[in-house]
Design a protein around this motif. Structure first.
Motif, PDB file in Angstrom:
ATOM      1  N   ASN A  49       0.830  -1.197   0.000  1.00  0.00           N
ATOM      2  CA  ASN A  49       0.000   0.000   0.000  1.00  0.00           C
ATOM      3  C   ASN A  49       0.874   1.259   0.000  1.00  0.00           C
ATOM      4  OD1 ASN A  49      -2.490   1.569   0.353  1.00  0.00           O
ATOM      5  ND2 ASN A  49      -1.735   1.903   2.422  1.00  0.00           N
ATOM      6  N   ARG A  50       1.890   1.270   0.832  1.00  0.00           N
ATOM      7  CA  ARG A  50       2.780   2.421   0.941  1.00  0.00           C
ATOM      8  C   ARG A  50       3.506   2.682  -0.389  1.00  0.00           C
ATOM      9  NH1 ARG A  50       4.695   0.952   5.430  1.00  0.00           N
ATOM     10  NH2 ARG A  50       6.408  -0.279   4.630  1.00  0.00           N
ATOM     11  N   ASN A  51       4.006   1.626  -1.021  1.00  0.00           N
ATOM     12  CA  ASN A  51       4.745   1.781  -2.274  1.00  0.00           C
ATOM     13  C   ASN A  51       3.833   2.172  -3.440  1.00  0.00           C
ATOM     14  OD1 ASN A  51       7.595   1.356  -1.692  1.00  0.00           O
ATOM     15  ND2 ASN A  51       6.905  -0.632  -0.963  1.00  0.00           N
ATOM     16  N   ILE A  52       2.635   1.636  -3.457  1.00  0.00           N
ATOM     17  CA  ILE A  52       1.689   2.039  -4.502  1.00  0.00           C
ATOM     18  C   ILE A  52       1.310   3.505  -4.322  1.00  0.00           C
ATOM     19  CG2 ILE A  52      -0.679   1.740  -5.347  1.00  0.00           C
ATOM     20  CD1 ILE A  52      -0.293  -1.287  -5.060  1.00  0.00           C
ATOM     21  N   GLN A  53       1.110   3.925  -3.085  1.00  0.00           N
ATOM     22  CA  GLN A  53       0.784   5.336  -2.849  1.00  0.00           C
ATOM     23  C   GLN A  53       1.930   6.256  -3.281  1.00  0.00           C
ATOM     24  OE1 GLN A  53      -0.481   5.804   1.226  1.00  0.00           O
ATOM     25  NE2 GLN A  53      -2.455   4.832   0.838  1.00  0.00           N
ATOM     26  N   LYS A  54       3.160   5.831  -3.073  1.00  0.00           N
ATOM     27  CA  LYS A  54       4.309   6.623  -3.524  1.00  0.00           C
ATOM     28  C   LYS A  54       4.315   6.723  -5.056  1.00  0.00           C
ATOM     29  CE  LYS A  54       7.325   5.691   0.410  1.00  0.00           C
ATOM     30  NZ  LYS A  54       8.585   5.061   0.863  1.00  0.00           N
ATOM     31  N   ALA A  55       4.036   5.607  -5.730  1.00  0.00           N
ATOM     32  CA  ALA A  55       3.967   5.621  -7.191  1.00  0.00           C
ATOM     33  C   ALA A  55       2.831   6.534  -7.657  1.00  0.00           C
ATOM     34  CB  ALA A  55       3.785   4.198  -7.731  1.00  0.00           C
ATOM     35  N   GLN A  56       1.688   6.460  -6.981  1.00  0.00           N
ATOM     36  CA  GLN A  56       0.551   7.317  -7.336  1.00  0.00           C
ATOM     37  C   GLN A  56       0.903   8.792  -7.141  1.00  0.00           C
ATOM     38  OE1 GLN A  56      -2.288   5.298  -4.732  1.00  0.00           O
ATOM     39  NE2 GLN A  56      -3.571   4.861  -6.528  1.00  0.00           N
ATOM     40  N   ASN A  57       1.602   9.114  -6.078  1.00  0.00           N
ATOM     41  CA  ASN A  57       1.996  10.503  -5.841  1.00  0.00           C
ATOM     42  C   ASN A  57       2.892  11.023  -6.961  1.00  0.00           C
ATOM     43  OD1 ASN A  57       0.515  10.713  -3.479  1.00  0.00           O
ATOM     44  ND2 ASN A  57       2.242  10.170  -2.170  1.00  0.00           N
ATOM     45  N   ILE A  58       3.761  10.182  -7.443  1.00  0.00           N
ATOM     46  CA  ILE A  58       4.636  10.584  -8.557  1.00  0.00           C
ATOM     47  C   ILE A  58       3.803  10.807  -9.818  1.00  0.00           C
ATOM     48  CG2 ILE A  58       6.458   9.778 -10.119  1.00  0.00           C
ATOM     49  CD1 ILE A  58       7.764   8.485  -7.598  1.00  0.00           C
ATOM     50  N   ILE A  59       2.889   9.887 -10.106  1.00  0.00           N
ATOM     51  CA  ILE A  59       2.035  10.046 -11.298  1.00  0.00           C
ATOM     52  C   ILE A  59       1.216  11.331 -11.169  1.00  0.00           C
ATOM     53  CG2 ILE A  59       0.145   9.060 -12.645  1.00  0.00           C
ATOM     54  CD1 ILE A  59       2.755   7.499 -12.954  1.00  0.00           C
ATOM     55  N   ARG A  60       0.703  11.605  -9.983  1.00  0.00           N
ATOM     56  CA  ARG A  60      -0.060  12.849  -9.770  1.00  0.00           C
ATOM     57  C   ARG A  60       0.814  14.073 -10.025  1.00  0.00           C
ATOM     58  NH1 ARG A  60      -2.011   9.999  -5.175  1.00  0.00           N
ATOM     59  NH2 ARG A  60      -4.072   9.189  -5.607  1.00  0.00           N
ATOM     60  N   GLU A  61       2.041  14.026  -9.572  1.00  0.00           N
ATOM     61  CA  GLU A  61       2.966  15.139  -9.807  1.00  0.00           C
ATOM     62  C   GLU A  61       3.203  15.329 -11.305  1.00  0.00           C
ATOM     63  OE1 GLU A  61       5.376  18.346  -9.003  1.00  0.00           O
ATOM     64  OE2 GLU A  61       4.109  17.273  -7.585  1.00  0.00           O
ATOM     65  N   LEU A  62       3.416  14.239 -12.009  1.00  0.00           N
ATOM     66  CA  LEU A  62       3.599  14.323 -13.461  1.00  0.00           C
ATOM     67  C   LEU A  62       2.340  14.879 -14.135  1.00  0.00           C
ATOM     68  CD1 LEU A  62       5.424  10.921 -13.945  1.00  0.00           C
ATOM     69  CD2 LEU A  62       6.436  13.185 -14.335  1.00  0.00           C
TER      70      LEU A  62
END
Length: 131
Positions: A49-62
């Motif tokens: 969950n933590r790692n997926i949320q980190k990936a999602q945060n990066i996609i949101r930033e992009l």
């Protein structure tokens, strides 16, 4: 040793161009998705969950840094939104397959972006006057 590495990382981020920062974001996203895939295999759902949320945060930033005036941004936006949706579904379903789908897309984006940066550098240096 750890402090020296952290200083190096901070300096590399602080001195990177916008293009290099984008490349770092793609690489970070890839890292977190791969880790989430391992977490699914290990049944470590908290870490997944933590790692997926980190990936999602990066996609949101992009996604939020897309320039709506640039035509290609209009093509990237639905792809980033699809990735966010797939990551959410992967998190809920513990789906390695959905993570692999997103990983494939992010890797393709990263590889393309890397080529763009290389071409830009070649053009930049080929236009410099010789001494």
């Amino acid at each position: 040793m750890n402090k020296a590495y952290q200083t190096y990382k901070n300096n590399s981020v602080n001195t990177a161009s916008g293009g290099e920062l984008t490349l770092m974001l793609y690489n970070g996203c890839i890292k977190f998705i791969k880790q989430a895939m391992k977490d699914v295999e290990d049944n470590d759902y908290e870490a997944k969950n933590r790692n997926i949320q980190k990936a999602q945060n990066i996609i949101r930033e992009l996604l939020i840094t897309l320039d709506p005036k640039v035509e290609i941004s209009k093509q990237f936006q639905p792809l980033y939104e699809f990735m966010l949706s797939e990551l959410t579904a992967a998190n809920i379903e513990n789906s390695r397959e959905k993570l692999e789908n997103v990983l494939e897309l992010v890797t393709e984006f990263r590889d393309t972006w890397k080529q763009v940066l290389l071409q830009h550098r070649k053009q930049k240096f080929s236009q410099r006057p010789s001494i």
